[in-house]
Motif scaffolding. Structure first.
Motif, PDB file in Angstrom:
ATOM      1  N   LEU A 212       0.818  -1.206   0.000  1.00 15.00           N
ATOM      2  CA  LEU A 212       0.000   0.000   0.000  1.00 15.00           C
ATOM      3  C   LEU A 212       0.858   1.266   0.000  1.00 15.00           C
ATOM      4  N   LEU A 213       1.966   1.242   0.719  1.00 20.18           N
ATOM      5  CA  LEU A 213       2.774   2.443   0.916  1.00 20.18           C
ATOM      6  C   LEU A 213       4.056   2.488   0.085  1.00 20.18           C
ATOM      7  N   HIS A 214       4.268   1.523  -0.795  1.00 26.26           N
ATOM      8  CA  HIS A 214       5.559   1.427  -1.487  1.00 26.26           C
ATOM      9  C   HIS A 214       5.910   2.658  -2.318  1.00 26.26           C
ATOM     10  N   ASP A 215       4.957   3.410  -2.791  1.00 26.94           N
ATOM     11  CA  ASP A 215       5.231   4.600  -3.613  1.00 26.94           C
ATOM     12  C   ASP A 215       4.999   5.914  -2.863  1.00 26.94           C
ATOM     13  N   ILE A 216       4.829   5.867  -1.568  1.00 33.01           N
ATOM     14  CA  ILE A 216       4.537   7.091  -0.822  1.00 33.01           C
ATOM     15  C   ILE A 216       5.676   8.103  -0.933  1.00 33.01           C
ATOM     16  N   GLY A 217       6.871   7.642  -1.190  1.00 34.00           N
ATOM     17  CA  GLY A 217       8.014   8.539  -1.363  1.00 34.00           C
ATOM     18  C   GLY A 217       7.908   9.425  -2.591  1.00 34.00           C
ATOM     19  N   LYS A 218       7.069   9.036  -3.555  1.00 37.39           N
ATOM     20  CA  LYS A 218       6.879   9.870  -4.748  1.00 37.39           C
ATOM     21  C   LYS A 218       6.286  11.229  -4.385  1.00 37.39           C
ATOM     22  N   PHE A 219       5.415  11.255  -3.379  1.00 38.59           N
ATOM     23  CA  PHE A 219       4.831  12.527  -2.953  1.00 38.59           C
ATOM     24  C   PHE A 219       5.928  13.466  -2.451  1.00 38.59           C
ATOM     25  N   ARG A 220       6.786  12.926  -1.614  1.00 38.97           N
ATOM     26  CA  ARG A 220       7.879  13.738  -1.067  1.00 38.97           C
ATOM     27  C   ARG A 220       8.853  14.145  -2.164  1.00 38.97           C
ATOM     28  N   GLN A 221       9.159  13.214  -3.041  1.00 35.35           N
ATOM     29  CA  GLN A 221      10.095  13.472  -4.134  1.00 35.35           C
ATOM     30  C   GLN A 221       9.600  14.613  -5.019  1.00 35.35           C
TER      31      GLN A 221
ATOM     32  N   ALA B  43       7.071  16.838  -4.308  1.00 40.37           N
ATOM     33  CA  ALA B  43       6.740  18.059  -3.566  1.00 40.37           C
ATOM     34  C   ALA B  43       7.988  18.863  -3.217  1.00 40.37           C
ATOM     35  N   LEU B  44       9.055  18.164  -2.868  1.00 34.73           N
ATOM     36  CA  LEU B  44      10.272  18.845  -2.419  1.00 34.73           C
ATOM     37  C   LEU B  44      11.377  18.826  -3.462  1.00 34.73           C
ATOM     38  N   ASP B  45      11.074  18.294  -4.651  1.00 32.02           N
ATOM     39  CA  ASP B  45      12.058  18.168  -5.719  1.00 32.02           C
ATOM     40  C   ASP B  45      13.312  17.444  -5.225  1.00 32.02           C
ATOM     41  N   GLU B  46      13.067  16.361  -4.500  1.00 32.48           N
ATOM     42  CA  GLU B  46      14.161  15.538  -3.973  1.00 32.48           C
ATOM     43  C   GLU B  46      14.852  14.809  -5.116  1.00 32.48           C
ATOM     44  N   HIS B  47      16.129  14.572  -4.938  1.00 29.47           N
ATOM     45  CA  HIS B  47      16.883  13.860  -5.963  1.00 29.47           C
ATOM     46  C   HIS B  47      17.122  12.396  -5.599  1.00 29.47           C
ATOM     47  N   LEU B  48      16.699  11.995  -4.421  1.00 31.38           N
ATOM     48  CA  LEU B  48      16.792  10.587  -4.054  1.00 31.38           C
ATOM     49  C   LEU B  48      15.706   9.813  -4.793  1.00 31.38           C
ATOM     50  N   ARG B  49      15.971   8.548  -5.019  1.00 27.22           N
ATOM     51  CA  ARG B  49      14.980   7.701  -5.678  1.00 27.22           C
ATOM     52  C   ARG B  49      13.792   7.466  -4.745  1.00 27.22           C
ATOM     53  N   HIS B  50      12.613   7.357  -5.306  1.00 28.18           N
ATOM     54  CA  HIS B  50      11.416   7.259  -4.469  1.00 28.18           C
ATOM     55  C   HIS B  50      11.359   6.005  -3.599  1.00 28.18           C
ATOM     56  N   PRO B  51      11.939   4.856  -3.972  1.00 28.53           N
ATOM     57  CA  PRO B  51      11.917   3.727  -3.038  1.00 28.53           C
ATOM     58  C   PRO B  51      12.643   4.041  -1.714  1.00 28.53           C
ATOM     59  N   LEU B  52      13.739   4.787  -1.807  1.00 32.41           N
ATOM     60  CA  LEU B  52      14.458   5.171  -0.586  1.00 32.41           C
ATOM     61  C   LEU B  52      13.660   6.179   0.229  1.00 32.41           C
TER      62      LEU B  52
END
Length: 109
Positions: free
Chosen positions: A14-23, A25-34
């Motif tokens: 259910l939560l495996h892609d939740i990092g995409k929101f942060r990525q 929203a904050l223009d993060e350069h880390l990969r979304h799985p991390l």
């Protein structure tokens, strides 16, 4: 609170892609799985949930040293994610063959 293997799988899936929101929203350069693993780590004590999210891409799973049931759980989410993303991939054969209306009648030759 310890989760059953099934519940850990459900939460990881259910939560495996939740990092995409942060990525995004904050223009993060880390990969979304991390990023997903970081978010999950802040929410749950169960390491399996975080691990499932961290290794839900095939190339990451292949490079991991996961073993046993944890590997199997990550593999399930990896396969489901791959199947779900398949509908977004372009199929060259389909692209070369345009859809035809059911109301179109071709002349009989």
């Amino acid at each position: 609170m310890p989760y059953s293997e099934r519940d850990a799988l459900y939460l990881g899936a259910l939560l495996h892609d939740i990092g995409k929101f942060r990525q995004r929203a904050l223009d993060e350069h880390l990969r979304h799985p991390l990023l997903s693993a970081q978010v999950i780590d802040a929410l749950f004590e169960d390491e399996r949930i975080k691990t499932i999210a961290a290794f839900h891409h095939l190339e990451d799973l292949r490079r991991s040293n996961l073993k046993g049931s944890l590997h199997r759980l990550a593999e399930i989410v990896c396969e489901a994610d791959s199947l779900a993303s398949g509908e977004r991939r372009r199929d060259t054969e389909t692209l070369q063959r345009p859809l035809q209306s059911i109301f179109f009648s071709s002349p009989i030759k």
